[in-house]
Scaffold this motif. Structure first.
Motif, PDB file in Angstrom:
ATOM      1  N   THR A  32      64.900  58.284  -0.120  1.00 22.46           N
ATOM      2  CA  THR A  32      63.857  59.205   0.328  1.00 22.46           C
ATOM      3  C   THR A  32      62.503  58.577   0.016  1.00 22.46           C
ATOM      4  OG1 THR A  32      63.849  60.365  -1.803  1.00 22.46           O
ATOM      5  CG2 THR A  32      65.268  61.265  -0.043  1.00 22.46           C
ATOM      6  N   VAL A  33      61.451  59.190   0.549  1.00 23.67           N
ATOM      7  CA  VAL A  33      60.095  58.677   0.331  1.00 23.67           C
ATOM      8  C   VAL A  33      59.204  59.834  -0.099  1.00 23.67           C
ATOM      9  CG1 VAL A  33      58.086  57.604   1.400  1.00 23.67           C
ATOM     10  CG2 VAL A  33      60.371  56.844   2.038  1.00 23.67           C
ATOM     11  N   ARG A  34      58.362  59.583  -1.086  1.00 19.44           N
ATOM     12  CA  ARG A  34      57.391  60.567  -1.538  1.00 19.44           C
ATOM     13  C   ARG A  34      56.053  60.318  -0.847  1.00 19.44           C
ATOM     14  NH1 ARG A  34      57.881  63.208  -6.282  1.00 19.44           N
ATOM     15  NH2 ARG A  34      55.710  62.769  -6.792  1.00 19.44           N
ATOM     16  N   LEU A  35      55.360  61.386  -0.488  1.00 18.15           N
ATOM     17  CA  LEU A  35      54.052  61.234   0.143  1.00 18.15           C
ATOM     18  C   LEU A  35      53.069  60.564  -0.807  1.00 18.15           C
ATOM     19  CD1 LEU A  35      53.605  64.645   2.045  1.00 18.15           C
ATOM     20  CD2 LEU A  35      54.544  62.479   2.895  1.00 18.15           C
ATOM     21  N   GLU A  36      53.241  60.819  -2.096  1.00 24.51           N
ATOM     22  CA  GLU A  36      52.366  60.189  -3.086  1.00 24.51           C
ATOM     23  C   GLU A  36      52.486  58.663  -3.048  1.00 24.51           C
ATOM     24  OE1 GLU A  36      52.965  64.375  -4.345  1.00 24.51           O
ATOM     25  OE2 GLU A  36      54.240  62.774  -3.533  1.00 24.51           O
ATOM     26  N   ASP A  37      53.670  58.147  -2.690  1.00 23.32           N
ATOM     27  CA  ASP A  37      53.863  56.699  -2.635  1.00 23.32           C
ATOM     28  C   ASP A  37      53.295  56.092  -1.357  1.00 23.32           C
ATOM     29  OD1 ASP A  37      55.196  56.870  -5.053  1.00 23.32           O
ATOM     30  OD2 ASP A  37      57.168  57.069  -4.104  1.00 23.32           O
ATOM     31  N   LEU A  38      53.013  56.941  -0.379  1.00 20.91           N
ATOM     32  CA  LEU A  38      52.522  56.450   0.903  1.00 20.91           C
ATOM     33  C   LEU A  38      51.006  56.538   1.036  1.00 20.91           C
ATOM     34  CD1 LEU A  38      55.116  58.201   3.238  1.00 20.91           C
ATOM     35  CD2 LEU A  38      55.045  55.761   2.697  1.00 20.91           C
ATOM     36  N   VAL A  39      50.375  57.326   0.207  1.00 18.89           N
ATOM     37  CA  VAL A  39      48.994  57.712   0.449  1.00 18.89           C
ATOM     38  C   VAL A  39      48.038  56.520   0.516  1.00 18.89           C
ATOM     39  CG1 VAL A  39      48.422  58.076  -2.006  1.00 18.89           C
ATOM     40  CG2 VAL A  39      47.227  59.383  -0.217  1.00 18.89           C
ATOM     41  N   ASP A  40      48.306  55.445  -0.222  1.00 18.98           N
ATOM     42  CA  ASP A  40      47.419  54.284  -0.202  1.00 18.98           C
ATOM     43  C   ASP A  40      47.833  53.229   0.825  1.00 18.98           C
ATOM     44  OD1 ASP A  40      45.751  55.264  -2.212  1.00 18.98           O
ATOM     45  OD2 ASP A  40      47.107  54.536  -3.780  1.00 18.98           O
ATOM     46  N   ARG A  41      48.908  53.506   1.561  1.00 18.18           N
ATOM     47  CA  ARG A  41      49.376  52.578   2.580  1.00 18.18           C
ATOM     48  C   ARG A  41      48.844  52.982   3.950  1.00 18.18           C
ATOM     49  NH1 ARG A  41      55.588  51.387   2.317  1.00 18.18           N
ATOM     50  NH2 ARG A  41      54.778  49.789   3.733  1.00 18.18           N
ATOM     51  N   ASP A  42      48.852  52.064   4.896  1.00 20.12           N
ATOM     52  CA  ASP A  42      48.323  52.343   6.240  1.00 20.12           C
ATOM     53  C   ASP A  42      49.244  53.281   7.010  1.00 20.12           C
ATOM     54  OD1 ASP A  42      46.114  50.745   5.879  1.00 20.12           O
ATOM     55  OD2 ASP A  42      47.084  48.952   6.701  1.00 20.12           O
ATOM     56  N   MET A  43      48.634  54.310   7.598  1.00 18.42           N
ATOM     57  CA  MET A  43      49.385  55.260   8.423  1.00 18.42           C
ATOM     58  C   MET A  43      49.030  55.062   9.897  1.00 18.42           C
ATOM     59  SD  MET A  43      48.946  59.395   8.841  1.00 18.42           S
ATOM     60  CE  MET A  43      49.827  60.019   7.416  1.00 18.42           C
ATOM     61  N   ILE A  44      50.038  55.188  10.754  1.00 18.10           N
ATOM     62  CA  ILE A  44      49.819  55.279  12.196  1.00 18.10           C
ATOM     63  C   ILE A  44      49.959  56.755  12.544  1.00 18.10           C
ATOM     64  CG2 ILE A  44      50.474  54.430  14.459  1.00 18.10           C
ATOM     65  CD1 ILE A  44      49.668  52.222  12.472  1.00 18.10           C
ATOM     66  N   LEU A  45      48.842  57.422  12.850  1.00 17.52           N
ATOM     67  CA  LEU A  45      48.841  58.871  13.033  1.00 17.52           C
ATOM     68  C   LEU A  45      49.070  59.247  14.488  1.00 17.52           C
ATOM     69  CD1 LEU A  45      48.310  61.737  11.850  1.00 17.52           C
ATOM     70  CD2 LEU A  45      45.903  61.396  12.469  1.00 17.52           C
ATOM     71  N   LEU A  46      50.057  60.111  14.734  1.00 20.68           N
ATOM     72  CA  LEU A  46      50.214  60.719  16.053  1.00 20.68           C
ATOM     73  C   LEU A  46      49.119  61.770  16.183  1.00 20.68           C
ATOM     74  CD1 LEU A  46      51.726  61.087  18.706  1.00 20.68           C
ATOM     75  CD2 LEU A  46      53.268  62.682  17.533  1.00 20.68           C
ATOM     76  N   ASP A  47      48.055  61.400  16.877  1.00 20.46           N
ATOM     77  CA  ASP A  47      46.843  62.219  16.919  1.00 20.46           C
ATOM     78  C   ASP A  47      46.854  63.123  18.148  1.00 20.46           C
ATOM     79  OD1 ASP A  47      44.443  63.246  16.170  1.00 20.46           O
ATOM     80  OD2 ASP A  47      43.252  61.510  16.776  1.00 20.46           O
ATOM     81  N   SER A  48      47.783  64.084  18.125  1.00 24.20           N
ATOM     82  CA  SER A  48      47.938  64.993  19.252  1.00 24.20           C
ATOM     83  C   SER A  48      48.279  66.374  18.694  1.00 24.20           C
ATOM     84  CB  SER A  48      49.079  64.498  20.163  1.00 24.20           C
ATOM     85  OG  SER A  48      49.279  65.376  21.237  1.00 24.20           O
ATOM     86  N   PRO A  49      47.411  67.365  18.930  1.00 24.93           N
ATOM     87  CA  PRO A  49      47.664  68.693  18.379  1.00 24.93           C
ATOM     88  C   PRO A  49      48.999  69.258  18.868  1.00 24.93           C
ATOM     89  CG  PRO A  49      45.455  68.532  19.326  1.00 24.93           C
ATOM     90  CD  PRO A  49      46.201  67.319  19.750  1.00 24.93           C
ATOM     91  N   PRO A  50      49.803  69.892  17.990  1.00 29.12           N
ATOM     92  CA  PRO A  50      49.506  70.192  16.586  1.00 29.12           C
ATOM     93  C   PRO A  50      50.061  69.162  15.620  1.00 29.12           C
ATOM     94  CG  PRO A  50      51.459  71.362  17.222  1.00 29.12           C
ATOM     95  CD  PRO A  50      51.037  70.580  18.439  1.00 29.12           C
ATOM     96  N   SER A  51      50.598  68.037  16.120  1.00 25.01           N
ATOM     97  CA  SER A  51      51.226  67.051  15.234  1.00 25.01           C
ATOM     98  C   SER A  51      50.266  66.527  14.184  1.00 25.01           C
ATOM     99  CB  SER A  51      51.790  65.893  16.058  1.00 25.01           C
ATOM    100  OG  SER A  51      52.880  66.318  16.843  1.00 25.01           O
ATOM    101  N   SER A  52      49.043  66.191  14.620  1.00 27.50           N
ATOM    102  CA  SER A  52      48.088  65.621  13.678  1.00 27.50           C
ATOM    103  C   SER A  52      47.737  66.612  12.571  1.00 27.50           C
ATOM    104  CB  SER A  52      46.825  65.160  14.414  1.00 27.50           C
ATOM    105  OG  SER A  52      46.350  66.185  15.272  1.00 27.50           O
ATOM    106  N   GLN A  53      47.500  67.879  12.957  1.00 20.43           N
ATOM    107  CA  GLN A  53      47.167  68.887  11.946  1.00 20.43           C
ATOM    108  C   GLN A  53      48.325  69.095  10.972  1.00 20.43           C
ATOM    109  OE1 GLN A  53      46.647  69.114  15.213  1.00 20.43           O
ATOM    110  NE2 GLN A  53      44.970  70.515  15.730  1.00 20.43           N
ATOM    111  N   HIS A  54      49.535  69.124  11.504  1.00 21.90           N
ATOM    112  CA  HIS A  54      50.693  69.348  10.644  1.00 21.90           C
ATOM    113  C   HIS A  54      50.878  68.206   9.663  1.00 21.90           C
ATOM    114  CE1 HIS A  54      55.102  68.995   9.820  1.00 21.90           C
ATOM    115  NE2 HIS A  54      54.866  70.218   9.405  1.00 21.90           N
ATOM    116  N   THR A  55      50.766  66.974  10.147  1.00 24.07           N
ATOM    117  CA  THR A  55      50.939  65.807   9.276  1.00 24.07           C
ATOM    118  C   THR A  55      49.895  65.799   8.170  1.00 24.07           C
ATOM    119  OG1 THR A  55      51.916  64.484  11.049  1.00 24.07           O
ATOM    120  CG2 THR A  55      50.930  63.287   9.194  1.00 24.07           C
TER     121      THR A  55
END
Length: 306
Positions: free
Chosen positions: A189-212
């Motif tokens: 599994t992966v913790r969000l805390e472990d990802l926060v400093d890494r590069d994210m590719i954001l699906l920038d399409s409502p409501p996906s972006s808001q939910h993420t």
């Protein structure tokens, strides 16, 4: 084409004229149509007044004869009545068969799961129902349901525009996607805390972006967004190249990106709240039987979500 004026005459008036001309007398037309002779006579008189032309000559001995204007009106009236009858047949639902159009709205990332099933399976069951597709983000659905532009839509439960009727098809939690050679790829599994400093590719399409982003913000975290895209496949492709990780809800069986790079799916720990996928339809509009049948079909089906 914009219709700026409604005709003053009716299809019934035209049918009375055509029938009387075909049979030659008003009395014969009255007998065939099961109405009074005076009703047909008055209708033709009103039609002549509305068109501003004498359409027939009525003689007791010789019956009814169309004038030149009447012949022109009768010829075009036959086409109008035939088209009206065809329209009624196309839309008329019988006990055995549904018919007519349904316009379906669908959030783009749900389209690969929802639309093929509806077009193939529901379409096969109801061949006289014409399914039209509108793929659009949920923010652009506002008003389209209540205005009648869309009959039914398939969306995520978050940020449903307006106050439509709705019912849930299924629910599933968001997950993280990584390149196959990512340092976290071997984790269970992966913790969000472990990802926060890494590069994210954001699906920038409502409501996906808001939910993420709300998942991170709910834990007091701010992710590092390297790229934004409105395309689900672009997220997967960039992740496959190792340019970052992605957070998605929709799960596909294909574990490779568009370019063929391998991807791995990791559940988020602690578990995040599942997101519902819902069917929605207008709350203020009478529902056609064909639309009701499609909604019932969607709710009864067992959707494959992983």
């Amino acid at each position: 084409m914009y219709i700026d004026q409604v005709p003053n005459f009716s299809l019934r008036q035209l049918s009375y004229l055509i029938t009387a001309a075909r049979l030659g007398t008003i009395s014969a037309a009255a007998a065939e149509l099961h109405v009074s002779s005076s009703a047909i006579s008055d209708s033709i008189t009103a039609l002549e007044h509305q068109m501003g032309s004498q359409l027939c000559i009525r003689k007791k001995a010789q019956g009814l004869v169309l004038t030149a204007a009447g012949k022109q009106v009768a010829a075009q009236a036959r086409n109008l009545i035939n088209e009206a009858n065809e329209l009624e047949r196309d839309l008329k639902t019988t006990d055995d068969e549904l018919a007519g159009p349904i316009t379906i709205g669908c959030y783009p990332t749900l389209a690969p799961m929802i639309l093929p099933v509806l077009l193939a399976e529901f379409g096969e069951q109801h061949p006289r129902v014409s399914l039209e597709i509108v793929e659009t983000t949920q923010d652009k659905l506002a008003g389209k349901l209540e205005s009648g532009e869309i009959d039914v839509a398939f969306v995520y439960e978050t940020l449903i525009p307006g106050t439509p009727n709705h019912a849930q098809l299924f629910a599933q939690p968001a997950h993280v996607i990584l390149a196959a050679d990512d340092p976290f790829a071997s984790r269970d599994t992966v913790r969000l805390e472990d990802l926060v400093d890494r590069d994210m590719i954001l699906l920038d399409s409502p409501p996906s972006s808001q939910h993420t982003l709300s998942m991170f913000h709910g834990r007091g975290l701010r992710p590092t967004i390297r790229h934004r895209t409105t395309s689900y496949e672009v997220v997967r492709t960039l992740v496959g190249r190792g340019l970052g990780y992605g957070v998605l809800v929709q799960r596909l069986n294909n574990t490779s990106s568009y370019e063929g790079y391998s991807l791995v799916v990791k559940e988020i720990e602690p578990a995040v709240e599942p997101v519902g996928v819902e069917v929605i339809w207008p709350s203020q509009t009478a529902m056609a039987m064909r639309v009701q049948a499609l909604i019932e079909f969607a709710l009864a089906r067992q959707w494959k979500t992983a």
